[in-house]
Design a protein around this motif. Structure first.
Motif, mmCIF file in Angstrom:
data_model
loop_
_atom_site.group_PDB
_atom_site.id
_atom_site.type_symbol
_atom_site.label_atom_id
_atom_site.label_comp_id
_atom_site.label_asym_id
_atom_site.label_seq_id
_atom_site.Cartn_x
_atom_site.Cartn_y
_atom_site.Cartn_z
ATOM 1 N N TYR A 258 0.804 -1.225 0.000
ATOM 2 C CA TYR A 258 0.000 0.000 0.000
ATOM 3 C C TYR A 258 0.835 1.273 0.000
ATOM 4 N N ALA A 259 2.159 1.157 0.156
ATOM 5 C CA ALA A 259 2.939 2.358 0.495
ATOM 6 C C ALA A 259 3.702 2.956 -0.684
ATOM 7 N N LYS A 260 3.721 4.305 -0.696
ATOM 8 C CA LYS A 260 4.549 5.027 -1.669
ATOM 9 C C LYS A 260 5.923 5.298 -1.063
ATOM 10 N N ALA A 261 5.934 5.537 0.248
ATOM 11 C CA ALA A 261 7.199 5.748 0.961
ATOM 12 C C ALA A 261 7.016 5.256 2.388
ATOM 13 N N ALA A 262 8.073 4.721 2.953
ATOM 14 C CA ALA A 262 7.975 4.217 4.331
ATOM 15 C C ALA A 262 9.327 4.325 5.015
ATOM 16 N N TYR A 263 9.294 4.822 6.233
ATOM 17 C CA TYR A 263 10.493 4.862 7.078
ATOM 18 C C TYR A 263 10.148 4.180 8.396
ATOM 19 N N ASP A 264 11.071 3.376 8.890
ATOM 20 C CA ASP A 264 10.889 2.788 10.221
ATOM 21 C C ASP A 264 11.736 3.550 11.223
ATOM 22 N N ILE A 265 11.195 3.708 12.421
ATOM 23 C CA ILE A 265 12.044 4.115 13.530
ATOM 24 C C ILE A 265 12.589 2.810 14.094
ATOM 25 N N GLU A 266 13.903 2.684 14.117
ATOM 26 C CA GLU A 266 14.511 1.457 14.636
ATOM 27 C C GLU A 266 15.161 1.730 15.989
ATOM 28 N N PHE A 267 15.185 0.682 16.805
ATOM 29 C CA PHE A 267 15.809 0.767 18.128
ATOM 30 C C PHE A 267 16.895 -0.307 18.199
ATOM 31 N N LEU A 268 17.939 -0.015 18.947
ATOM 32 C CA LEU A 268 19.031 -0.986 19.081
ATOM 33 C C LEU A 268 18.716 -1.955 20.233
ATOM 34 N N PHE A 269 18.115 -3.092 19.869
ATOM 35 C CA PHE A 269 17.805 -4.140 20.855
ATOM 36 C C PHE A 269 19.065 -4.977 21.077
ATOM 37 N N PRO A 270 19.095 -5.825 22.133
ATOM 38 C CA PRO A 270 20.265 -6.696 22.317
ATOM 39 C C PRO A 270 20.465 -7.622 21.121
ATOM 40 N N PHE A 271 19.403 -7.852 20.332
ATOM 41 C CA PHE A 271 19.539 -8.713 19.156
ATOM 42 C C PHE A 271 19.677 -7.902 17.864
ATOM 43 N N GLY A 272 20.044 -6.632 17.990
ATOM 44 C CA GLY A 272 20.335 -5.811 16.806
ATOM 45 C C GLY A 272 19.313 -4.704 16.583
ATOM 46 N N TRP A 273 19.565 -3.906 15.517
ATOM 47 C CA TRP A 273 18.632 -2.827 15.172
ATOM 48 C C TRP A 273 17.357 -3.433 14.609
ATOM 49 N N GLN A 274 16.213 -3.053 15.173
ATOM 50 C CA GLN A 274 14.942 -3.613 14.704
ATOM 51 C C GLN A 274 13.864 -2.539 14.728
ATOM 52 N N GLU A 275 12.848 -2.759 13.888
ATOM 53 C CA GLU A 275 11.743 -1.800 13.765
ATOM 54 C C GLU A 275 10.955 -1.652 15.068
ATOM 55 N N LEU A 276 10.684 -0.385 15.398
ATOM 56 C CA LEU A 276 9.839 -0.078 16.543
ATOM 57 C C LEU A 276 8.506 0.491 16.052
ATOM 58 N N GLU A 277 8.592 1.323 15.033
ATOM 59 C CA GLU A 277 7.387 1.970 14.483
ATOM 60 C C GLU A 277 7.599 2.242 13.004
ATOM 61 N N GLY A 278 6.500 2.239 12.241
ATOM 62 C CA GLY A 278 6.576 2.604 10.819
ATOM 63 C C GLY A 278 5.812 3.887 10.566
ATOM 64 N N VAL A 279 6.397 4.758 9.732
ATOM 65 C CA VAL A 279 5.682 5.948 9.252
ATOM 66 C C VAL A 279 5.537 5.756 7.746
ATOM 67 N N HIS A 280 4.284 5.733 7.280
ATOM 68 C CA HIS A 280 4.042 5.341 5.886
ATOM 69 C C HIS A 280 3.231 6.400 5.148
ATOM 70 N N ASN A 281 3.578 6.603 3.885
ATOM 71 C CA ASN A 281 2.702 7.374 3.007
ATOM 72 C C ASN A 281 1.883 6.351 2.226
ATOM 73 N N ARG A 282 0.608 6.179 2.626
ATOM 74 C CA ARG A 282 -0.223 5.122 2.018
ATOM 75 C C ARG A 282 -0.984 5.647 0.805
ATOM 76 N N THR A 283 -0.712 6.871 0.401
ATOM 77 C CA THR A 283 -1.394 7.536 -0.724
ATOM 78 C C THR A 283 -2.917 7.441 -0.541
#
Ligand code: GAP
Length: 447
Positions: A258-283
């Motif tokens: 559904y997305a034209k553009a998407a950025y994730d806010i990532e956090f550094l968990f003990p198991f690496g950088w992983q998505e915490l939240e998505g900001v999406h342009n769903r048009t």
């Protein structure tokens, strides 16, 4: 990652899982029956923390603004919703099985998976033999009504967003909001994940906190950037360390359908950088699909525009359980004190489950009575905890580990001059304060 670094990260997660069990944050679901894979229950402190996270999100996204309305839509929705949204067709992950270890994996995440037989290796590093990848739809199915046939099939929602889109006209008409405006909701979502794991990071039942902001198509980029900035600020206000947060842009290959553009806010968990939240342009993808499938005119018009149009949607989509794990990981700290390793859970006072412990120094000389009176005055305004059991040092330590930011102690001097000590978990400072100022102090700190 070398072996010792790997061990350290595993230790940290193990310690957090164990603290969660010990202090009543999170328990395995159905534990007395051996648990249910990837399902978790929130205990007394966990339920409080989760509620505080949701309240903080809700206040930031709705109550502090006048351009976002709240919604609470149902989990079960018309099957037509999922056809229109594209979930029936596209909400799939590629799944493969290893014929040697009998493990089942997401074909696109083999480098992050662990072999079932040799957990120190990824499935790519063993001598596995894989089946062809096949697409697996992640939506949970059940039946509506007594007949279990195809016509009764219904899905548990895999995202809360669709409940907002199908209510766009209702909310617009009843609230009389004008574009640009948003609709926010918090609720359960379900995904039959192929490889859930990392404690509450990826589960099959979870809560989302989603906001859909409806804008004129010519202004989508402006609002996309605005919401990216707002959402990053939100996590800083929540107390997360700046250096553990970053943006990740989705490339053309990992953009959702559904997305034209998407950025994730990532956090550094003990198991690496992983998505915490998505900001999406769903048009206008979602509104146009619902307009097409329902036959309802979802277009927008007010006197400022020359013609009707389908709004574009900027979505901010956060996981509540994942935020909870993030604040636990961010706040977990071990400090060596006089040869002992002491654990501190440095949660922001805004979301800490217990805001302050009220402690009589000793169980005599009138101190418990004064402490109890203070506790009763504060209870109802703040989540406070009264504790008179054990040495004061041990009581402080229990509160540090439970994430309580303040310990208020009634001692001998209290009886003489009506002051108490207020110990700050993070600075360890312990100044005196008038008994009748404690409520004001807490209101300022936790508000
Ligand atoms: N409506 C858009 C949407 O659902 P998503 O990136 O699939 O987008 C948004 O999910 C957020 O929901 C994620 O950033 C994550 O915080 C949370 N989330 C998604 N799947 C999850 C799962 N299986 N377990 C826990 N949280 C999950």
């Amino acid at each position: 990652m070398n072996k010792s670094a790997k061990k350290k990260t595993d230790d940290r997660m193990e310690k957090i899982v164990s603290l969660c069990k010990r202090r009543g944050y999170v328990y395995p679901s159905s534990e007395i029956y051996g648990g249910l894979n990837s399902c978790w229950d929130y205990g007394p402190l966990g339920a409080e923390l989760k509620r505080n996270i949701k309240t903080f999100w809700w206040e930031t996204m709705t109550n502090r603004r006048d351009d976002i309305e709240g919604l609470d839509s149902s989990i079960l929705m018309s099957p037509k919703v999922w056809e229109a949204s594209g979930h029936i067709e596209n909400f799939t992950d590629p799944m493969i099985d290893c014929k040697v270890c009998k493990g089942r994996y997401r074909a696109d995440q083999l480098e992050h998976a662990r072999c079932m037989k040799k957990p120190s290796k990824t499935p790519l590093q063993c001598d596995g033999e894989f089946t062809e990848a096949r697409n697996f739809n992640l939506m949970f199915k059940t039946f509506m009504g007594p007949l279990e046939d195809e016509s009764a099939v219904i899905h548990l929602r895999p995202e809360t967003a669709q409940g907002i889109y199908v209510n766009f006209l209702n909310v617009k008409n009843s609230s009389r909001q004008k574009i640009p405006f948003g609709i926010a909701q918090i609720g359960k979502a379900f995904r039959n994940e192929i490889t859930p794991g990392n404690f509450i990071f990826r589960t099959r039942e979870f809560e989302q906190m989603e906001m859909q902001f409806f804008v004129h198509p010519d202004e989508d980029q402006k609002w996309f950037e605005y919401w990216m900035e707002q959402r990053m600020n939100y996590y800083l206000e929540l107390g997360l360390d700046k250096d553990k947060l970053r943006w990740h842009e989705h490339g053309p290959d990992d953009l959702a359908h559904y997305a034209k553009a998407a950025y994730d806010i990532e956090f550094l968990f003990p198991f690496g950088w992983q998505e915490l939240e998505g900001v999406h342009n769903r048009t206008d993808f979602d509104l146009s699909r619902h307009m097409e499938h329902s036959g309802k005119d979802m277009r927008y018009f007010d006197e400022r525009f020359t013609e009707k149009f389908l709004p574009y949607i900027i979505e901010t989509s956060a996981g509540c359980d994942r935020t909870l794990l993030t604040v636990l990981v961010n706040g977990y700290d071990e400090v060596e004190i006089k040869g002992d390793t002491r654990v501190f859970l440095r949660l922001s006072p805004k979301i800490a489950p217990i805001k302050a412990a009220i402690l009589p120094l000793v169980k005599k000389d009138g101190m418990p009575e004064v402490a109890d009176k203070l506790y009763r005055e504060l209870r109802g305004k703040f989540k406070v905890f009264y504790d008179h059991a054990g040495a004061i040092g041990r009581r402080y330590a229990r509160m540090d580990e439970a994430g309580t930011p303040y310990c208020i102690t009634v001692d001998g001097q209290t009886l003489e001059d009506q002051t108490v000590t207020v110990r700050d978990r993070d600075t360890m400072e312990n100044p005196r304060m008038a008994l009748d100022k404690v409520g004001e102090f807490l209101a300022e700190k936790v508000g």
